[in-house]
Design an enzyme around this catalytic site. Sequence first.
Site, PDB file in Angstrom:
ATOM      1  N   ASP A 129     -24.374  -2.240   7.345  1.00 43.62           N
ATOM      2  CA  ASP A 129     -25.480  -2.920   6.660  1.00 43.62           C
ATOM      3  C   ASP A 129     -26.654  -3.201   7.599  1.00 43.62           C
ATOM      4  O   ASP A 129     -27.731  -3.610   7.154  1.00 43.62           O
ATOM      5  CB  ASP A 129     -24.978  -4.221   6.016  1.00 43.62           C
ATOM      6  CG  ASP A 129     -24.050  -3.935   4.839  1.00 43.62           C
ATOM      7  OD1 ASP A 129     -24.098  -2.801   4.311  1.00 43.62           O
ATOM      8  OD2 ASP A 129     -23.281  -4.820   4.446  1.00 43.62           O
ATOM      9  N   GLY A 150     -22.099  -4.285  -5.554  1.00 39.01           N
ATOM     10  CA  GLY A 150     -21.051  -3.283  -5.333  1.00 39.01           C
ATOM     11  C   GLY A 150     -19.726  -3.932  -4.971  1.00 39.01           C
ATOM     12  O   GLY A 150     -18.659  -3.469  -5.382  1.00 39.01           O
ATOM     13  N   ARG A 180     -30.622   4.601   1.648  1.00 39.02           N
ATOM     14  CA  ARG A 180     -31.290   3.886   2.753  1.00 39.02           C
ATOM     15  C   ARG A 180     -31.835   4.823   3.830  1.00 39.02           C
ATOM     16  O   ARG A 180     -32.657   4.383   4.652  1.00 39.02           O
ATOM     17  CB  ARG A 180     -30.340   2.836   3.353  1.00 39.02           C
ATOM     18  CG  ARG A 180     -30.160   1.670   2.416  1.00 39.02           C
ATOM     19  CD  ARG A 180     -29.293   0.557   2.989  1.00 39.02           C
ATOM     20  NE  ARG A 180     -29.278  -0.563   2.048  1.00 39.02           N
ATOM     21  CZ  ARG A 180     -28.353  -1.516   2.025  1.00 39.02           C
ATOM     22  NH1 ARG A 180     -27.363  -1.497   2.897  1.00 39.02           N
ATOM     23  NH2 ARG A 180     -28.427  -2.493   1.136  1.00 39.02           N
ATOM     24  N   LYS A 212     -25.888   3.434  -0.842  1.00 34.55           N
ATOM     25  CA  LYS A 212     -25.952   1.968  -0.844  1.00 34.55           C
ATOM     26  C   LYS A 212     -26.889   1.515  -1.980  1.00 34.55           C
ATOM     27  O   LYS A 212     -27.170   2.286  -2.888  1.00 34.55           O
ATOM     28  CB  LYS A 212     -26.426   1.473   0.529  1.00 34.55           C
ATOM     29  CG  LYS A 212     -25.390   1.718   1.633  1.00 34.55           C
ATOM     30  CD  LYS A 212     -24.153   0.891   1.392  1.00 34.55           C
ATOM     31  CE  LYS A 212     -23.061   1.220   2.397  1.00 34.55           C
ATOM     32  NZ  LYS A 212     -21.803   0.571   2.059  1.00 34.55           N
TER      33      LYS A 212
HETATM   34  C1  S3P Z   1     -18.783  -4.643   1.868  1.00 33.10           C
HETATM   35  C2  S3P Z   1     -18.482  -3.445   2.450  1.00 33.10           C
HETATM   36  C3  S3P Z   1     -19.510  -2.441   2.785  1.00 33.10           C
HETATM   37  C4  S3P Z   1     -20.897  -3.067   2.870  1.00 33.10           C
HETATM   38  C5  S3P Z   1     -21.172  -3.955   1.707  1.00 33.10           C
HETATM   39  C6  S3P Z   1     -20.167  -5.075   1.617  1.00 33.10           C
HETATM   40  C7  S3P Z   1     -17.667  -5.542   1.515  1.00 33.10           C
HETATM   41  O1  S3P Z   1     -19.521  -1.446   1.774  1.00 33.10           O
HETATM   42  O2  S3P Z   1     -21.868  -2.053   2.962  1.00 33.10           O
HETATM   43  O3  S3P Z   1     -22.478  -4.521   1.837  1.00 33.10           O
HETATM   44  O4  S3P Z   1     -17.910  -6.727   1.184  1.00 33.10           O
HETATM   45  O5  S3P Z   1     -16.522  -5.087   1.538  1.00 33.10           O
HETATM   46  P1  S3P Z   1     -18.507  -0.205   1.858  1.00 33.10           P
HETATM   47  O6  S3P Z   1     -17.181  -0.759   1.984  1.00 33.10           O
HETATM   48  O7  S3P Z   1     -18.650   0.549   0.559  1.00 33.10           O
HETATM   49  O8  S3P Z   1     -18.959   0.608   3.029  1.00 33.10           O
END
Ligand code: S3P
Length: 441
Positions: free
Chosen positions: A324, A98, A355, A351
Amino acid sequence: MSQIPQSVMVGPSGPLRGEIEVAGDKSISHRIGMLAALAKGTSTIRHFLQSEDCVNTLRAMEALGARSYFDEEGLLHVQGTGGKLIQPAGALNVGNSGTTIRLLAGILAGQPGVFELTGDESLCSRPMARIKDPLEKMGAKVELTGERGTAPIKITGGPLKAIEYVLPVASAQVKSCILLAGLFAEGTTSVSEPMPTRDHTERIFTMLGLPISVIGDHMTLQGFGPKGPSLKARDFSVPGDFSSAAFWLVAAAAREDSCVTIRNVGLNPRRTALLDVLTRAGARVDVHPAADAENGEPYGDIEIKGGPLRGVEVGGVEIPNLIDELPLVAVLGCLAHGETIIKDAAELRVKESDRIATMAANLRLMGAEVEERPDGMIISGPVALRPTGALRSYGDHRIAMAMTVLAGFAPDKTMINNVACVSTSYPAFWDDYRSLGGHVQ
Ligand code: S3P
């Protein structure tokens, strides 16, 4: 490094003891990998996380013209593009990541050309309208060609104009997407977030001398226009990933006589809310910050000793700084005395898996009574953990690892299926668990 298994048998574990240094931070590795690929010259990165997600970022940047390799000492060398990205041969497949898809979309929005971003089944089911909206306001065309506002994403990039954007969800990925696009925009981009989220992008921009200013939950960035910033290659160093350390913090905190020290781990306060949660639960945690910082990121050692824990309530403003680690808070709920309440965490549903649903299903299999809520769950502990049929990871690395921690407290062996996903973020997880005294085959 030993081979990544497809399924594991986790045995009951005694107290965990020892010292460990976890691999580099995933979020920081992604960002440094992308910025080094935009810079002119060859950057050297120490402790870059060699996991599937981060390697997917490197591969995508290679398809855009960068070159990278790990040397024998594990140092990553990235030969940057000097900001002149090439048109990739086909769609960029970023697997499960993501962070890669959302941050890279920001960079590509400012490049002339048409780019396609895609990923695995899980990634292609996650919401992407949250990046489409701001990027289109800036002037890019973003088509979500999956069902229901999801990837594959087709981006027609081009000249961008700065926007003032109030994030509708607390998401560091969306914030970072806009800031990266803002580098290629004309004018001053401003972003406000509803709650503080991880600020690695802002810290790296500041360290690189990029014109960002952060006041509370509001940031502004002066854009460089279509040519983007002139970044020069440099050396970087990545602190250990607090989210990886978190598995050992919870596993050790909940077991009498455990004593674990995690060395050189990131201590960015936007990541470490779990330490407050553990302290509220009654754990004995000692943090020893280093005198210096790694590329603007605080780091240090954490020592944790085990003992009886009480249930906790987590919610509100601490959620993004714990996002996380919430599967682990649910694990803690099964091991602590009293009720553990997780609320205001509906983001967990989008996620790598849902989760809330996947943790609730696994915890019930192990004997827990879980009240599932739209934005969290309630667990009464301690749970009399019982032998169970196989648990499922649902292809989600953090579910596989959180359930491994809980399985170590069960009276008998527990099988966990489909755990290869652990290599997404923490390929050394099983080795590290064994090194602290955990039993896993
Ligand atoms: C992340 C932000 C978080 C986190 C992901 C990594 C990042 O997601 O859950 O594992 O590297 O910016 P969200 O920004 O969508 O909450």
